[in-house]
Design a protein around this motif. Sequence first.
Motif, mmCIF file in Angstrom:
data_model
loop_
_atom_site.group_PDB
_atom_site.id
_atom_site.type_symbol
_atom_site.label_atom_id
_atom_site.label_comp_id
_atom_site.label_asym_id
_atom_site.label_seq_id
_atom_site.Cartn_x
_atom_site.Cartn_y
_atom_site.Cartn_z
ATOM 1 N N PRO A 182 -13.499 61.331 36.805
ATOM 2 C CA PRO A 182 -13.956 62.711 36.913
ATOM 3 C C PRO A 182 -14.285 63.269 35.544
ATOM 4 O O PRO A 182 -13.874 62.730 34.514
ATOM 5 C CB PRO A 182 -12.755 63.429 37.540
ATOM 6 N N ALA A 183 -15.026 64.369 35.534
ATOM 7 C CA ALA A 183 -15.315 65.025 34.262
ATOM 8 C C ALA A 183 -14.046 65.580 33.636
ATOM 9 O O ALA A 183 -13.925 65.663 32.421
ATOM 10 C CB ALA A 183 -16.339 66.143 34.464
ATOM 11 N N PHE A 184 -13.083 65.958 34.485
ATOM 12 C CA PHE A 184 -11.816 66.501 34.006
ATOM 13 C C PHE A 184 -10.839 66.497 35.169
ATOM 14 O O PHE A 184 -11.215 66.340 36.332
ATOM 15 C CB PHE A 184 -11.984 67.930 33.487
ATOM 16 N N LEU A 185 -9.573 66.668 34.877
ATOM 17 C CA LEU A 185 -8.548 67.008 35.861
ATOM 18 C C LEU A 185 -7.737 68.157 35.287
ATOM 19 O O LEU A 185 -7.814 68.464 34.093
ATOM 20 C CB LEU A 185 -7.639 65.813 36.157
ATOM 21 N N ARG A 186 -6.953 68.791 36.141
ATOM 22 C CA ARG A 186 -6.017 69.803 35.679
ATOM 23 C C ARG A 186 -4.593 69.287 35.847
ATOM 24 O O ARG A 186 -4.319 68.467 36.724
ATOM 25 C CB ARG A 186 -6.199 71.120 36.441
ATOM 26 N N ALA A 187 -3.723 69.758 34.972
ATOM 27 C CA ALA A 187 -2.329 69.344 35.039
ATOM 28 C C ALA A 187 -1.784 69.623 36.431
ATOM 29 O O ALA A 187 -1.939 70.726 36.965
ATOM 30 C CB ALA A 187 -1.507 70.077 33.982
ATOM 31 N N GLY A 188 -1.164 68.616 37.046
ATOM 32 C CA GLY A 188 -0.651 68.736 38.402
ATOM 33 C C GLY A 188 -1.550 68.132 39.454
ATOM 34 O O GLY A 188 -1.164 68.045 40.627
ATOM 35 N N ALA A 242 0.419 65.136 34.886
ATOM 36 C CA ALA A 242 1.389 66.233 34.818
ATOM 37 C C ALA A 242 1.143 67.185 33.659
ATOM 38 O O ALA A 242 1.429 68.381 33.765
ATOM 39 C CB ALA A 242 2.809 65.665 34.725
ATOM 40 N N THR A 243 0.651 66.682 32.540
ATOM 41 C CA THR A 243 0.523 67.526 31.348
ATOM 42 C C THR A 243 -0.899 67.474 30.826
ATOM 43 O O THR A 243 -1.611 66.481 31.002
ATOM 44 C CB THR A 243 1.482 67.056 30.239
ATOM 45 N N PRO A 244 -1.357 68.544 30.142
ATOM 46 C CA PRO A 244 -2.712 68.550 29.580
ATOM 47 C C PRO A 244 -2.831 67.618 28.388
ATOM 48 O O PRO A 244 -1.846 67.233 27.763
ATOM 49 C CB PRO A 244 -2.925 70.012 29.176
ATOM 50 N N GLY A 245 -4.068 67.270 28.066
ATOM 51 C CA GLY A 245 -4.347 66.362 26.964
ATOM 52 C C GLY A 245 -5.449 65.399 27.348
ATOM 53 O O GLY A 245 -6.111 65.560 28.378
ATOM 54 N N TRP A 266 -6.924 69.431 31.718
ATOM 55 C CA TRP A 266 -6.832 70.817 31.274
ATOM 56 C C TRP A 266 -5.522 71.445 31.722
ATOM 57 O O TRP A 266 -4.954 71.087 32.767
ATOM 58 C CB TRP A 266 -7.982 71.642 31.842
ATOM 59 N N ALA A 267 -5.071 72.410 30.952
ATOM 60 C CA ALA A 267 -3.912 73.206 31.348
ATOM 61 C C ALA A 267 -4.313 74.143 32.492
ATOM 62 O O ALA A 267 -5.473 74.537 32.625
ATOM 63 C CB ALA A 267 -3.383 74.002 30.168
ATOM 64 N N THR A 268 -3.356 74.491 33.319
ATOM 65 C CA THR A 268 -3.641 75.377 34.453
ATOM 66 C C THR A 268 -3.326 76.826 34.164
ATOM 67 O O THR A 268 -3.669 77.704 34.959
ATOM 68 C CB THR A 268 -2.812 74.932 35.679
ATOM 69 N N GLY A 269 -2.685 77.116 33.051
ATOM 70 C CA GLY A 269 -2.263 78.483 32.768
ATOM 71 C C GLY A 269 -3.329 79.314 32.074
ATOM 72 O O GLY A 269 -4.446 78.859 31.801
ATOM 73 N N ARG A 270 -2.955 80.555 31.788
ATOM 74 C CA ARG A 270 -3.849 81.475 31.070
ATOM 75 C C ARG A 270 -3.829 81.132 29.585
ATOM 76 O O ARG A 270 -2.775 81.094 28.966
ATOM 77 C CB ARG A 270 -3.402 82.922 31.283
ATOM 78 N N PRO A 271 -4.994 80.871 28.985
ATOM 79 C CA PRO A 271 -5.008 80.488 27.573
ATOM 80 C C PRO A 271 -4.738 81.683 26.670
ATOM 81 O O PRO A 271 -5.250 82.783 26.889
ATOM 82 C CB PRO A 271 -6.429 79.954 27.358
#
Length: 803
Positions: A182-188, A242-245, A266-271
Motif C-alpha cells: 500500500p501507499a501507507f498504513l496507519r498505526a493499528g 502497531a507503531t508509526p514509522g 502514519w500515526a493516528t493521532g492529532r499532530p
Amino acid sequence: MNRSFFAGVGCSLAGLVGLLLVVTLFGDNIRRLFGASAEALAGEPARQVARLMPPSQDSAFGGDVQGVAEAPAPEMEMELDASAREVRDEGAQVLKAERSKKRAGGAETDAAPGRAWFPETFLFEPLVVTDASGAATVPVRIPDRLTRWRVLALAHSRSGAQSGAVTTFTGTLPTYVDPVLPAFLRAGDAVRMPVQVMNTTDAAVEAPLKVEVPGAVVEGGSRTVRVPARGSVVEYVTVRVATPGQVAVRAALGATDAVVRDFPVWATGRPVLQTRGGTLAAPRTLSLTGEQDAQPGSERVRLRVYPGGLGVLRSELLNAGGREDAAGVAYSLLLAGRASELLAALGETRSAEALKSLSTPGRKLTAPTPPEPGEVDVEAVRTGLLRSTQRALRWSRAPDVATAALLAEGALAHPDNPVLARLGERLAAQVAAAQLPDGTCQGGEGWTLQRLLVATADCTRAVNAAAGTPEGKRRAAFFTARASGALERNRAHVKDGYTAAALLASGAVTGSPRDSLREQVREAVKRRDEGAAYLPVEEGVVDAAGNTPTEAEATALAVLALEGDAKAPVADLGAALLASYEPVSGWGSGRANRLALQAVVALFREPLPAQVRVVLERDGQVLTEGTFDAKALREVLSLEAAAPGSGGTHAWTVRAEPAVPGLGFALALSAAVPWKQASQAGLELAVQVPSDAKVGQPSEVAFQASTPSGMPLVLRHGLPAGVQVDAGSLEALLREGKVSAWSAEDGALTLSLPPRGPGEPFQVRFRVIPTLAGTLQGGASSLTSPSRPDLVSYVPPATWAVR
C-alpha cells in the motif's frame, strides 16, 4: 547486477573523429514504485509477464509516498518522514548477511539474490566521448526492478551534425516474487497484503515463500507455493502494524528471488509541532515541553541546518532564472549583476572571475570548464540572466512607477550590457519624474501615509542606483534632498518598526532622525523563546505595492537598518532569516528575497570550514548527528530521529564543531496525541462511514454539518489505506452545487463548500472503493473556514472493517 552497456548511434556520420552522447535509461512503468498490478488487487493471477505492470495503467498503490497531516491548520501539521532509504538499506544488508551465512555454510547455491534498489531512471550521462568509429562503452549497474528499460542516445559531432537512437532491453528472472504494498498504513491497521509469485519458465515451480515485516506481526508469512508454467499465483498474508514509522517488507521465494520494499506507517493521532531556530555561533540549549499523552512511536525530532551567506548566494544564483513576476525578475537581475562582487567578498574568487563578463553580450565566458563541486554553475546563471532580461523587457513596456522602481535597480546592476543599462536609465528617469513637489513619490487615492513613506523610500533607492553618470548623479542628489525633507517632516507619523526600517534602509535619512528611527526599530524587534529575533509586521502596515509584507522581509529590513548599530541584535535577526530560508523558494517573494539575501550576505561573510559536525542532544544524550559539507553549500542538512520519552520539559542542545555563526538551524519536535471531538462557533460535523465494506465494491460515506450562514468552508476527511474515492460521485456533487471544488490524495479527501443560507443544512454522500481487506484506521475529519482559521470542528477517526 553489474554489466557493460554498449552505446552506439547508427547514422550517416561515419568517419567522424568524436561524438558526444547523452545516454538516459529509465523504466517504462512511471508511478509504479512498488509494482502493483490490477490482477493482484483483484485477487486474480496475471497470465503473462507482460501483463504484470502495463506501462499505461495506474496502480492503486503506485506513485511517490507522501505523508498527510490530519490537521488542516498550518500550525497543526507534523512531519513524520522517516528515511525510507535507511530502511531499504537495512533490509538489503540483512539479505546480504543471510547470503554470506549460506555461503559460509557451503550452500551458496541456495542463497536467493536480494533485490532492494528500484530507481525508475538510473543513468544520465551528458558527456560521453566516442572513438573514431562513433562507438562508446558505458559500464552501468542495472537496477533490481524487473521491467522493460528504454535507452535513449543523442549524439552530435564537432561539426554540429546530430542523430539519435532508441533501444530497449528487459530485466527479469525465471521466477520471482513481488509483494503489492500500500501507499501507507496507519498505526493499528491489519491488512491482507497480496504477494504475487511469477513463473516465466516452461515448467511448474514449487518453492517456499517467506514474507517478513520487522516491527510488525505477520500471519501466514511462511508457506509453500506451486506456480504453473508461464503463470502466476497470488498469495495473501496478514500484516499488523502497531507503531508509526517506516516499515520494510522482505519477501523471499526459495533460492531464486528475495526483495525488500518499504512503506510508511502514519500515526493516528492529532499532530502537534514545536519549532525553534537560531545560529550555530555557539552551542544553543533550548527548553521544549513535549506532549505527555503522545502516542507510542509518534515522537520524532528533526533538525535542519541552513547554509551561511555563501551557500545562500550559490543557491539563489541557481534558482533566480525561474522567477517571472516583476519583483522576482527585478531580484534576478540584481542578483546576477552583483554576483561577482558578492562572491569575491565571500572568498569564491574563481566563480567571481567567471561571472565578471556575464552581462556583456557576445563576450566569451572566462570559465568554460565545468564548475567544481560546490562552485557556481556560470552557464546556468547566464541562461537565467537571459530569461530575466526578456521578462524585464516585457514588464517594462508600460510600467507604473512601482514596477519601474523595482526593475530599475536590477537593470542598472549591468552597466556593461547596453540593453539593460538603457532600460535602467529610462526606468530611473520615470521614477524621478514621479516625485511630487513635497518630496514624496507615487501616492494616489486611498493611499495611507505609511504606504506613501515606504514607496518614497523605494523610489529613492531606485533613483540612487542610476547615479553612475553625471546626469544621474545630479538627478539622484536632487531627488534625495527633497525625499529626505519629506521623510523628516513626517517622522512623527512613523508608528511601526517596518516603516522605520524601510526609511533607514533607503539611505535617505541621516543625523538625529536616523538615530530616532533606529531606536524605534530596536524597540519593535521581538524575540522568540530560543533567542532568535524578528521584526513583526503590525496590522494595517503595507509595502509600496499595497501588500502586507512578510515577516522575513521586515526582519531583513531591520538588519539593513541596524547594520553597524552596536546595540542591535543583528546576529539574532540574521539567525531568523537563515532559519526561514528554503533552497527553492528562498524567502518567498522577489521583494523579500532581495532584502533578505542582502542582509544575510552582509552578516555572514565568513566562508565555512570544509566540514562542520552538527550534533543534537536531549538532556546530554546524543540523538542524532551529521556533517555539513562546505562543497554542497546549497543543500540543507536534514537530520531526523525518533525521540521517545520527550514528554515533559527537556533540555535540547544543538552544537556545531567548530562553531559557525553563518549556519542557521531549525529544530522541530513533533508528536501525535489522541483526537477529541471539538466544535467551535456553530461548526458541528458528523461523519458516517461504511459498516460493511468489501474490496472492489463501492461504499458510501456521509457527512452532515451545522454551519454559520454566509461562510465558505473546507471539509477534510482522512481515508483509510487503500480506499479510493469515486470521482463520478464527487463530480455529481459539484454539478449539484453542494461543493465548489474537491481534491483527493493518498489518505485524504478535501471538499470546498460554498456559503450556505440561514438554517440551510449541509448533507452530502459520496462513494469510495476499498482496494485492501482488513481492519483499517481512518483519519480524522475537520471543518474549517478559510476566512477564520481559528475556527475548526474535529471528528475523531473511525475504524473501517473491509472484507
